[in-house]
Motif scaffolding. Sequence first.
Motif, PDB file in Angstrom:
ATOM      1  N   UNK A 456      30.072 -74.505   7.450  1.00 15.17           N
ATOM      2  CA  UNK A 456      29.751 -75.098   6.181  1.00 15.17           C
ATOM      3  C   UNK A 456      28.610 -74.533   5.194  1.00 15.17           C
ATOM      4  N   UNK A 457      29.102 -74.257   3.884  1.00 15.74           N
ATOM      5  CA  UNK A 457      28.234 -73.627   2.946  1.00 15.74           C
ATOM      6  C   UNK A 457      27.745 -74.789   2.059  1.00 15.74           C
ATOM      7  N   UNK A 458      26.632 -74.645   1.681  1.00 19.07           N
ATOM      8  CA  UNK A 458      25.837 -75.357   0.741  1.00 19.07           C
ATOM      9  C   UNK A 458      26.050 -74.752  -0.631  1.00 19.07           C
ATOM     10  N   UNK A 459      26.953 -75.401  -1.523  1.00 14.37           N
ATOM     11  CA  UNK A 459      27.312 -75.049  -2.888  1.00 14.37           C
ATOM     12  C   UNK A 459      26.140 -74.890  -3.863  1.00 14.37           C
ATOM     13  N   UNK A 460      25.211 -75.435  -3.572  1.00 13.13           N
ATOM     14  CA  UNK A 460      23.776 -75.316  -4.200  1.00 13.13           C
ATOM     15  C   UNK A 460      23.100 -74.125  -4.070  1.00 13.13           C
ATOM     16  N   UNK A 461      23.139 -73.689  -2.904  1.00 17.40           N
ATOM     17  CA  UNK A 461      22.306 -72.521  -2.313  1.00 17.40           C
ATOM     18  C   UNK A 461      23.117 -71.297  -2.033  1.00 17.40           C
ATOM     19  N   UNK A 462      24.350 -71.395  -1.712  1.00 17.92           N
ATOM     20  CA  UNK A 462      25.252 -70.239  -0.967  1.00 17.92           C
ATOM     21  C   UNK A 462      24.895 -70.275   0.493  1.00 17.92           C
ATOM     22  N   UNK A 463      24.127 -70.823   0.843  1.00 15.36           N
ATOM     23  CA  UNK A 463      23.840 -70.555   2.340  1.00 15.36           C
ATOM     24  C   UNK A 463      24.639 -71.418   3.155  1.00 15.36           C
ATOM     25  N   UNK A 464      24.658 -70.985   4.396  1.00 17.83           N
ATOM     26  CA  UNK A 464      25.398 -71.725   5.669  1.00 17.83           C
ATOM     27  C   UNK A 464      24.558 -72.821   6.275  1.00 17.83           C
ATOM     28  N   UNK A 465      25.138 -73.975   6.112  1.00 13.49           N
ATOM     29  CA  UNK A 465      24.320 -75.136   6.552  1.00 13.49           C
ATOM     30  C   UNK A 465      24.433 -75.193   8.152  1.00 13.49           C
ATOM     31  N   UNK A 466      25.590 -75.149   8.727  1.00 15.35           N
ATOM     32  CA  UNK A 466      25.738 -74.950  10.067  1.00 15.35           C
ATOM     33  C   UNK A 466      27.106 -74.238  10.587  1.00 15.35           C
ATOM     34  N   UNK A 467      27.295 -73.855  11.667  1.00 13.65           N
ATOM     35  CA  UNK A 467      28.510 -73.268  12.051  1.00 13.65           C
ATOM     36  C   UNK A 467      28.818 -73.879  13.464  1.00 13.65           C
ATOM     37  N   UNK A 468      30.134 -74.114  13.544  1.00 11.25           N
ATOM     38  CA  UNK A 468      30.572 -74.580  14.925  1.00 11.25           C
ATOM     39  C   UNK A 468      31.549 -73.904  15.638  1.00 11.25           C
ATOM     40  N   UNK A 469      31.455 -73.414  16.724  1.00  8.37           N
ATOM     41  CA  UNK A 469      32.335 -72.314  17.401  1.00  8.37           C
ATOM     42  C   UNK A 469      33.460 -73.113  18.077  1.00  8.37           C
ATOM     43  N   UNK A 470      34.719 -72.551  17.990  1.00  4.83           N
ATOM     44  CA  UNK A 470      36.057 -73.093  18.504  1.00  4.83           C
ATOM     45  C   UNK A 470      35.741 -73.004  20.204  1.00  4.83           C
ATOM     46  N   UNK A 471      35.562 -71.819  20.640  1.00  5.23           N
ATOM     47  CA  UNK A 471      35.434 -71.641  21.877  1.00  5.23           C
ATOM     48  C   UNK A 471      36.445 -71.695  22.818  1.00  5.23           C
TER      49      UNK A 471
END
Length: 563
Positions: A456-471
């Motif tokens: 999930x990317x924050x469109x205001x900063x361009x940084x990743x907010x979180x990541x979720x692995x499928x596993x």
Amino acid sequence: MTEPPQPPNQPPSPSGYGHLPGPPQQGYGYPPQGPNPYAQQPPTVPQPPVQQPPTVPQHLSRQDGHGFPPPGPGTPPGPPVPGGRGGRRKGAIVVAAAVAGVLVLGTGAWFTFLSDDEDAKKPAAQASAPADPKPAGSPSVDKGDGSGNGMGEQADLNAGRKPGEDKVLWLKTAKLLAGGDTGIPAPALWVTGDSVVKTVGKSVIAYAVTNGKEKWKVDFKTEICGWADQTTADGKTVLAVKDGEGSNATCNQMKLFDLKAGKEGWTKELAKENLFDGGGSVSISLTGDVFVVNRMATTTVHKLATGDKLFSGAAPEGCQPSQYAAGNGKLLGIALCMDDDKTVEIQDADPATGKKTWSYRLPKGFRVTSVLSVSPIVLDISDRNLDNADSSKRAIISLTPDGKKRASMSAEGSFETNCNTGSSDNLQGCGNSVVDGDTLYLRTTTSKGFDNEVVAFDLATGKAKWRQKAGDKRNWYPVKAANGQLIAYRAGALDEPGEVVSMAAAGGAPKTLLRMPSGPAAKVESSMTTFQVRAFEDGRYFTSVTRLNGNNTEERLLMVFGK
């Protein structure tokens, strides 16, 4: 690496680029010519379905068609430079198709190239996941046999269902014979009211969402060659069919179509405005009371109520839109400027007149590969010269509503871009990327072909907010995003069941909405992962192929899961 020149009046950029490992594969859309390996045969008794290999993203190649050199004296103008060929997506419907590019976002050398000086406000935390949706109008009789289509003997697809797992509501198959060796296209899918509607060859067919019974079928005399993924509130959309048979037929017959009633409205012929307008497909999108038709070299905007043309992108001078993107009541023009550098400009456009109030120029030599979102504005951009040694330069950027640079997306990983089963001139989005509010969701790709992530990317900063692995040898496929929630399909390992989950934009553990059943159903589900159209509506998950072999044998077309 050399920094690309900055566009006029743009802030300076940090070092690095959104990077593709080698020249991007610009193929999109349908599987290669010949028999389609992804249209699998249905299970029968006693023969079990053939086991499929793990679903690995496939590369399909087709020349992109943009970035041509300027025409010489006395030659007709060539196809436009600015647009790309992205995927087809609509709210609840996304396409999980071939990987045409893998965008590597990262810190350091793989950083995207445009400046992020603007300090935009971060989005507020979103609400938590909603309660499990309950499908309306469940089948009156459901003994778990997974059939409900009356098309040949089928195994009991729910026979291996374990406690806590949900059901296959029905599986629709088709037995058709194609006139050639390219199969039968079945690309479009809409879920509207109590129907799920598919295009199959020259036909549009509606099935009851509860049991798969055919509600109506409309046959056209010629091939369906364009469609809008979006619909109006009352279930209407726009289709295009060819004006005849054979390789010389043109995709120029537009039709208003009522997906709830199965009836045609007006029919209008699309006038040829350019030497390159005689193609075999068009890309259509609609917003509000207008719709857009993009062709190889021409873009036009029409009134939805009548089909009449309101305006086109043609202009006597300056920067001329060659494609429009539509959505959320907005139009976005992708224009080619008539300067020495053939600069690409992003413009807003009034849906009624085409008048622009702002513009944003890309750096020299760059184009829009696809528009991931019109409002908010999210663009996938890249070097337009595929033969250039720097053709790997790539970035995903966000703009403000008034056309100013907002942020460049930056995160570790390789991200799928330009997946598509749509028409050749489609600009809008990638089937495996979705945007909601101030959040962009992308899936990663891996060398193994599984164990990927959703980021999930924050469109205001361009940084990743979180990541979720499928596993667990699984794969994520974003389906849709709305109201601060991502809905995603997590495909199981080979012949293992998948699930549909929701994830809050603010983060947190995924919440399972549907668990697919184990046993014979999982084998069929596993075969219907790549080259698929997906939807999740009213607690039901729909997955459908986009092309049939047409070899006069029973083929899987559409599978539906629910409570």
